[in-house]
Write an enzyme that holds these catalytic residues in place. Structure first.
Site, PDB file in Angstrom:
ATOM      1  N   LEU A 227      49.551  54.571  18.454  1.00 35.55           N
ATOM      2  CA  LEU A 227      50.691  54.845  19.337  1.00 35.55           C
ATOM      3  C   LEU A 227      50.896  56.347  19.490  1.00 35.55           C
ATOM      4  CD1 LEU A 227      53.110  52.144  17.896  1.00 35.55           C
ATOM      5  CD2 LEU A 227      51.974  52.072  20.142  1.00 35.55           C
TER       6      LEU A 227
ATOM      7  N   ASN B 114      48.714  38.379   9.427  1.00 34.49           N
ATOM      8  CA  ASN B 114      49.943  39.033   8.916  1.00 34.49           C
ATOM      9  C   ASN B 114      51.152  38.597   9.740  1.00 34.49           C
ATOM     10  OD1 ASN B 114      49.554  41.035   6.620  1.00 34.49           O
ATOM     11  ND2 ASN B 114      47.856  41.604   7.966  1.00 34.49           N
TER      12      ASN B 114
ATOM     13  N   ASN C 182      53.750  49.876   9.367  1.00 35.44           N
ATOM     14  CA  ASN C 182      52.373  49.441   9.584  1.00 35.44           C
ATOM     15  C   ASN C 182      51.760  49.005   8.264  1.00 35.44           C
ATOM     16  OD1 ASN C 182      49.800  49.191  10.924  1.00 35.44           O
ATOM     17  ND2 ASN C 182      49.195  51.166  10.048  1.00 35.44           N
TER      18      ASN C 182
ATOM     19  N   HIS D 193      48.028  48.931   6.252  1.00 36.31           N
ATOM     20  CA  HIS D 193      46.678  49.475   6.312  1.00 36.31           C
ATOM     21  C   HIS D 193      45.883  48.941   5.111  1.00 36.31           C
ATOM     22  CE1 HIS D 193      43.582  52.240   7.568  1.00 36.31           C
ATOM     23  NE2 HIS D 193      43.411  52.546   6.301  1.00 36.31           N
TER      24      HIS D 193
HETATM   25  C1  GRF Z   1      44.175  43.548   8.357  1.00 45.20           C
HETATM   26  O1  GRF Z   1      43.380  43.947   7.264  1.00 45.20           O
HETATM   27  C2  GRF Z   1      45.024  44.702   8.804  1.00 45.20           C
HETATM   28  O2  GRF Z   1      45.500  45.493   7.765  1.00 45.20           O
HETATM   29  C3  GRF Z   1      44.031  45.431   9.638  1.00 45.20           C
HETATM   30  O3  GRF Z   1      43.459  44.391  10.416  1.00 45.20           O
HETATM   31  C4  GRF Z   1      43.296  43.263   9.574  1.00 45.20           C
HETATM   32  C5  GRF Z   1      43.597  42.002  10.343  1.00 45.20           C
HETATM   33  O4  GRF Z   1      44.922  41.620  10.221  1.00 45.20           O
HETATM   34  N1  GRF Z   1      44.562  46.554  10.330  1.00 45.20           N
HETATM   35  P1  GRF Z   1      45.568  40.333  10.908  1.00 45.20           P
HETATM   36  O5  GRF Z   1      44.889  39.094  10.386  1.00 45.20           O
HETATM   37  O6  GRF Z   1      45.389  40.457  12.413  1.00 45.20           O
HETATM   38  O7  GRF Z   1      47.010  40.380  10.510  1.00 45.20           O
END
Ligand code: GRF
Length: 187
Positions: free
Chosen positions: A93, A17, A107, A109
């Site tokens: 947090l 992300n 955030n 989710h």
């Molecule tokens: C994602 O599905 C995020 O929503 C979750 O962890 C996963 C890994 O995300 N909390 P990323 O590749 O580190 O952005």
């Protein structure tokens, strides 16, 4: 040049992300600029990504939560950061941190909130035989995964869906809605 808001991304894992937000944030009209990446995991991929895009990167051990948060707040204030994106950040947090940062925190989710707050989302979704899942970008409040929704994307769960295939499918949508959410906040 559009005046961009200084932002920080918090990560703990693969940082996919993060990567997608950074790429989009380089667009002329994107409202934020990532000026800091904070990781709670020494092995997170963020270090490589930060180096590639020349963005300051800090790892703080989460072993002592108040020390972790103090370090984060200090660096964030020093760099005049006005917006925080939690992206695959696996720590909760404290209300103190959330209230001390006077700007917005968002955030992502991997579920259709308010369903399946917390950890092991995909496993629980499949166990319950859900027909749909998805992802949600929301504002962060002191109540876990409960702040106001900004954007949500729904996907269909296939008959042969596994935890991994579901994760991959949803992650693709996460990359899409995270940047769209940021744009919609500052529009
Ligand atoms: C994602 O599905 C995020 O929503 C979750 O962890 C996963 C890994 O995300 N909390 P990323 O590749 O580190 O952005």
């Amino acid at each position: 040049m559009v005046k961009k808001i200084k932002a920080c991304v918090f990560i703990s894992g693969s940082g996919s992300n993060l990567k997608s937000i950074i790429k989009n944030s380089r667009e002329y009209n994107f409202p934020i600029k990532i000026e800091l990446i904070i990781s709670s995991n020494i092995n997170a991929q963020g270090a490589k990504i930060a180096k590639k895009y020349s963005i300051p990167y800090k790892f703080y051990s989460p072993a002592n939560k108040s020390k972790f948060e103090r370090n984060c707040l200090c660096e964030i204030k020093r760099r005049k950061i006005k917006f925080i994106c939690l992206a695959g950040f696996m720590k909760v947090l404290s209300p103190h941190f959330i209230n001390s940062f006077h700007y917005k925190i968002i955030n992502i989710h991997p579920s259709l909130l308010p369903k399946y707050k917390g950890l092991n989302t995909h496993k629980r979704v499949l166990k319950n035989g859900e027909k749909y899942s998805g992802c949600t970008v929301h504002f962060v409040t002191s109540k876990l995964d409960s702040g106001k929704t900004i954007l949500q994307k729904k996907i269909i769960i296939d008959k042969k869906e596994t935890e991994n295939s579901l994760k991959t499918k949803i992650l693709k949508q996460e990359h899409n809605i995270y940047s769209k959410s940021i744009i919609s906040i500052f529009r």
